[in-house]
Design a protein around this motif. Structure first.
Motif, PDB file in Angstrom:
ATOM      1  N   SER A  10       0.814  -1.219   0.000  1.00 15.57           N
ATOM      2  CA  SER A  10       0.000   0.000   0.000  1.00 15.57           C
ATOM      3  C   SER A  10       0.849   1.273   0.000  1.00 15.57           C
ATOM      4  O   SER A  10       0.322   2.364  -0.233  1.00 15.57           O
ATOM      5  CB  SER A  10      -0.913   0.016   1.230  1.00 15.57           C
ATOM      6  N   GLU A 118       0.100   7.571   8.419  1.00 15.88           N
ATOM      7  CA  GLU A 118      -1.317   7.265   8.228  1.00 15.88           C
ATOM      8  C   GLU A 118      -1.513   5.784   7.916  1.00 15.88           C
ATOM      9  O   GLU A 118      -2.436   5.137   8.439  1.00 15.88           O
ATOM     10  CB  GLU A 118      -1.902   8.103   7.090  1.00 15.88           C
ATOM     11  N   ALA A 119      -0.644   5.221   7.076  1.00 14.17           N
ATOM     12  CA  ALA A 119      -0.740   3.796   6.738  1.00 14.17           C
ATOM     13  C   ALA A 119      -0.540   2.930   7.975  1.00 14.17           C
ATOM     14  O   ALA A 119      -1.231   1.921   8.166  1.00 14.17           O
ATOM     15  CB  ALA A 119       0.291   3.440   5.665  1.00 14.17           C
ATOM     16  N   ARG A 122      -3.755   3.179  10.093  1.00 15.55           N
ATOM     17  CA  ARG A 122      -4.863   2.465   9.462  1.00 15.55           C
ATOM     18  C   ARG A 122      -4.752   0.953   9.690  1.00 15.55           C
ATOM     19  O   ARG A 122      -5.728   0.279  10.040  1.00 15.55           O
ATOM     20  CB  ARG A 122      -4.875   2.737   7.951  1.00 15.55           C
ATOM     21  N   HIS A 123      -3.564   0.398   9.464  1.00 16.15           N
ATOM     22  CA  HIS A 123      -3.397  -1.040   9.611  1.00 16.15           C
ATOM     23  C   HIS A 123      -3.468  -1.461  11.078  1.00 16.15           C
ATOM     24  O   HIS A 123      -3.953  -2.552  11.387  1.00 16.15           O
ATOM     25  CB  HIS A 123      -2.085  -1.483   8.965  1.00 16.15           C
ATOM     26  N   GLN A 125      -5.376   0.076  13.282  1.00 14.84           N
ATOM     27  CA  GLN A 125      -6.809   0.130  13.572  1.00 14.84           C
ATOM     28  C   GLN A 125      -7.521  -1.115  13.057  1.00 14.84           C
ATOM     29  O   GLN A 125      -8.420  -1.649  13.720  1.00 14.84           O
ATOM     30  CB  GLN A 125      -7.425   1.383  12.940  1.00 14.84           C
ATOM     31  N   ALA A 126      -7.137  -1.581  11.887  1.00 14.24           N
ATOM     32  CA  ALA A 126      -7.757  -2.783  11.322  1.00 14.24           C
ATOM     33  C   ALA A 126      -7.504  -3.991  12.212  1.00 14.24           C
ATOM     34  O   ALA A 126      -8.381  -4.840  12.407  1.00 14.24           O
ATOM     35  CB  ALA A 126      -7.222  -3.030   9.915  1.00 14.24           C
ATOM     36  N   MET A 227     -11.532   0.452   6.583  1.00 16.04           N
ATOM     37  CA  MET A 227     -10.410   1.181   7.179  1.00 16.04           C
ATOM     38  C   MET A 227      -9.243   1.333   6.212  1.00 16.04           C
ATOM     39  O   MET A 227      -8.504   2.321   6.272  1.00 16.04           O
ATOM     40  CB  MET A 227      -9.947   0.467   8.445  1.00 16.04           C
ATOM     41  N   LEU A 228      -9.077   0.368   5.325  1.00 15.55           N
ATOM     42  CA  LEU A 228      -7.939   0.419   4.418  1.00 15.55           C
ATOM     43  C   LEU A 228      -8.286   0.969   3.051  1.00 15.55           C
ATOM     44  O   LEU A 228      -7.445   1.000   2.160  1.00 15.55           O
ATOM     45  CB  LEU A 228      -7.344  -0.989   4.265  1.00 15.55           C
ATOM     46  N   SER A 229      -9.532   1.407   2.890  1.00 14.64           N
ATOM     47  CA  SER A 229      -9.966   1.916   1.599  1.00 14.64           C
ATOM     48  C   SER A 229      -9.351   3.269   1.305  1.00 14.64           C
ATOM     49  O   SER A 229      -9.364   4.187   2.129  1.00 14.64           O
ATOM     50  CB  SER A 229     -11.493   2.034   1.563  1.00 14.64           C
ATOM     51  N   ASP A 230      -8.829   3.419   0.100  1.00 13.38           N
ATOM     52  CA  ASP A 230      -8.264   4.713  -0.328  1.00 13.38           C
ATOM     53  C   ASP A 230      -9.331   5.798  -0.416  1.00 13.38           C
ATOM     54  O   ASP A 230      -9.021   6.976  -0.345  1.00 13.38           O
ATOM     55  CB  ASP A 230      -7.574   4.565  -1.690  1.00 13.38           C
ATOM     56  N   ARG A 233      -9.487   8.527   2.336  1.00 11.71           N
ATOM     57  CA  ARG A 233      -8.316   9.354   2.648  1.00 11.71           C
ATOM     58  C   ARG A 233      -8.643  10.839   2.647  1.00 11.71           C
ATOM     59  O   ARG A 233      -7.949  11.621   3.266  1.00 11.71           O
ATOM     60  CB  ARG A 233      -7.204   9.082   1.633  1.00 11.71           C
TER      61      ARG A 233
END
Length: 234
Positions: A10, A118-119, A122-123, A125-126, A227-230, A233
Motif C-alpha cells: 500500500s 497514516e498507513a 490504518r493497519h 486500527q484494522a 479502514m484500508l480503503s483509499d 483518505r
C-alpha cells in the motif's frame, strides 16, 4: 518486487524507498516467541505467508488469543510510533516467511512521511477492529460458529485449502478446552465441511463454512476493507 504484504504493497514508492533498506526477510517457525508482555518490542514483523498470534496471558497461565495477523498487516506497527512496550505475548502460529524491520528504522521513516504514519495507523486500527470483534464473538457465539470464523480468516491469509492448525492453537483461539475443539471439528468433518487430522485441517466446502460462521467473519472483512480503503483518505 512483490512484497506479499498488504501494508508494504500500500506504500507509495517514496515511502517504500525510505523503508526498504531496513527490511530483511526472515523465516518464521511454528510457536516461535516474538515478544512477551511487559518487555520492549524490538522488531516489526510483516508476514508474507506466515500467521502471527497475539495472546493475552492470565495470572494462572491461561491464554486467550485476541487477534491473528497475516499478510494483511503487521505486528509492531503502532509500537514504532508509540510506546515500544508489549502488553501481550506474540508467537508465530503458522510458520512461513516475513519481512522484519527494527522499530527505529520504521520510526525514522514514519517521522519523514505523514502518508506512512497514516498507513501505520490504518493497519493498526484494522488489527484492533479484529480484536474487538473477536472479544464480542467469544462472548456471544457458539464454539462451532467461532471455529468456522477462524478457519475462514486463516484460509484468507494462507490462500490454500490446507490449514496447519493444532488442537492447542485452536483451543486458545476459541477460548475452550481441547475436548471441545475435537467435538466441534468432528461435527464439521461429519457434515463434509472439513477434513480434520492431527495438526492439519483441509477446507472441503468453503461456502458451507461461510454459512455456518457467525456474523463476525463478514463484519471483520467489511470493517478492515473500510479502514484500508483509499476512498476514505480525503
Amino acid at each position: 518486487m512483490p512484497w506479499d504484504n498488504h501494508f508494504l504493497n500500500s506504500l507509495d514508492p517514496k515511502d517504500m524507498a525510505r523503508l526498504e533498506p531496513g527490511l530483511s526477510e526472515v523465516g518464521m517457525e511454528r510457536n516461535q516467541l516474538l515478544d512477551e508482555a511487559g518487555r520492549p518490542v524490538s522488531f516489526v514483523y510483516l508476514p508474507r505467508d506466515c500467521i502471527l498470534s497475539v495472546l493475552t496471558v492470565m495470572e494462572d497461565g491461561g491464554l486467550v488469543e485476541s487477534r491473528t495477523i497475516g499478510r494483511e498487516g503487521g505486528y509492531g506497527l503502532l509500537h514504532a510510533i508509540g510506546s515500544p512496550i508489549s502488553y501481550e505475548r506474540t508467537i508465530c502460529q503458522v510458520g512461513g516467511r516475513a519481512w522484519r524491520a527494527t522499530l527505529p528504522a520504521l520510526r525514522e521513516a514514519a517521522d519523514a512521511s505523514a502518508a506512512l504514519r497514516e498507513a501505520i495507523v490504518r493497519h493498526a486500527q484494522a488489527s484492533l477492529l479484529q480484536a474487538a470483534q473477536s472479544t464480542a464473538c467469544n462472548s456471544l457465539h457458539r464454539a462451532e460458529q467461532r471455529l468456522c470464523r477462524w478457519l475462514l480468516l486463516t484460509q484468507d491469509r494462507l490462500g490454500g485449502d490446507i490449514l496447519p492448525l493444532t488442537q492447542e492453537h485452536l483451543a486458545i483461539m476459541l477460548g475452550v478446552q481441547r475436548t471441545t475443539v475435537t467435538a466441534v471439528a468432528s461435527q464439521l468433518q461429519a457434515r463434509g465441511l472439513i477434513a480434520y487430522s492431527r495438526g492439519r485441517i483441509r477446507v472441503l466446502d468453503r461456502p458451507a463454512l461461510e454459512h455456518c460462521a457467525c456474523e463476525c467473519y463478514a463484519a471483520i472483512q467489511r470493517g478492515v476493507a473500510m479502514m484500508l480503503s483509499d476512498r476514505l483518505r480525503h
